[in-house]
Design an enzyme around this catalytic site. Structure first.
Site, PDB file in Angstrom:
ATOM      1  N   ARG A 101       0.644  -1.254  -0.068  1.00 33.44           N
ATOM      2  CA  ARG A 101      -0.164  -0.043   0.438  1.00 33.44           C
ATOM      3  C   ARG A 101       1.069   1.113  -0.343  1.00 33.44           C
ATOM      4  NH1 ARG A 101       0.331   2.212   4.943  1.00 33.44           N
ATOM      5  NH2 ARG A 101       0.941   1.822   6.802  1.00 33.44           N
ATOM      6  N   ASP A 205       9.363   9.181  11.710  1.00 35.03           N
ATOM      7  CA  ASP A 205       7.492   9.039  10.903  1.00 35.03           C
ATOM      8  C   ASP A 205       7.300  10.033  10.260  1.00 35.03           C
ATOM      9  OD1 ASP A 205       5.383   8.402  10.817  1.00 35.03           O
ATOM     10  OD2 ASP A 205       5.323   6.802  12.403  1.00 35.03           O
TER      11      ASP A 205
END
Length: 295
Positions: A101, A205
């Site tokens: 994904r 992140d």
């Protein structure tokens, strides 16, 4: 500095916060829940829309709708009043393996959409992810601009758009890179290590860049948001009351609020009951309006 909980969202993986200046509202996604969320500043009201696939990253489009990276490709997104998120395929992606994904993504300063892909089994460490670029009207499928990534993250651009930042969150990598970015050809080059996050708390992140050109990165697993100068020097670290902050974005009426989405892991979270929530901090600096996708 205290982080304020603005919504106990309990997102499994809250990602890609985007501030809408026109609406004075924050949008973000919960990836495995396949949901687009919205929180309104004026009254604190929240709502959500469900997609047909996992939705990982979003950007506002100049036509008033959205573009998003999902599982099978990039889609135009239109929220409807019935809670459904209408999706229209813009470009498919030739994944290297099944069960992949999109992950982190955003627009450059010229309104071109960039997004990276990853394998769903992050623990397996498959370095089969890639970073893709999409412009309006582009023929499909997408072509990889940067390959060999495991968990692409931390995508951001300097205020003048001439530096592109990219990280890899996988525990075996934990690096943030900077690239010189040709704004005419949308080509990143001169890749170099900007920050080695093995030397700082947390895995790199999602990220944001402020008006001073400093780079803010969520330290996943450590409960910090770190600010690095354009030279790659750690300037400050702000704590949040969860272990897994996922991505940050500037917003609010004056773009001086730092919003942070987070991850609610499975298992015992008695030591972080607010995991999966959305938080707001006042970092003392301003951000920049998020570029829209140029349709």
């Amino acid at each position: 500095m205290t982080a304020e909980l603005i919504l106990d969202a309990r997102n499994a993986t809250g990602e890609s916060p985007v501030w809408s200046t026109a609406e004075q509202a924050l949008y973000w996604v919960d990836i495995p829940a396949r949901r687009l969320h919205r929180w309104n500043l004026a009254d604190g009201h929240s709502q959500s829309w469900e997609a047909d696939e996992m939705l990982a990253c979003i950007a506002r489009s100049s036509d008033g709708n959205w573009i998003g990276g999902m599982q099978s490709g990039l889609f135009a997104l239109t929220p409807h009043t019935n809670g459904r998120l209408e999706t229209r395929l813009l470009s498919s992606v030739p994944h290297a393996l099944p069960d992949m994904r999109f992950n982190d993504g955003r627009c450059d300063r010229q309104g071109r959409f960039w997004a990276g892909t990853m394998h769903l089994d992050m623990a397996a460490g498959h370095a089969v992810g890639a970073l893709y670029r999409y412009s309006a009207g582009q023929s499909e499928p997408l072509n990889a601009q940067i390959s060999g990534l495991t968990v692409p993250n931390g995508l951001a651009f300097s205020p003048d758009g001439k530096v592109m930042y990219l990280s890899d969150s996988h525990p075996d990598v934990q690096k943030i890179w900077a690239f010189d970015y040709d704004t005419d050809t949308a080509t990143p080059h001169n890749r170099r290590v900007f920050v080695d996050m093995n030397e700082h708390p947390g895995r790199p992140d999602g990220a944001a860049v402020d008006a001073d050109g400093c780079y803010w990165i969520c330290g996943n697993d450590a409960g910090f948001i770190h600010r690095f100068t354009p030279e790659g020097t750690l300037d400050r670290s702000l704590a949040v009351p969860v272990k897994k902050p996922a991505m940050c974005a500037f917003g609010g009426p004056h773009l001086d609020t730092l919003f942070v989405t987070s991850i609610r892991p499975a298992g015992d979270i008695s030591d972080q009951p607010l995991a999966g929530g959305v938080f707001a901090l006042q970092p003392g600096v301003k951000g920049l309006p998020e570029p829209e996708f140029n349709t």
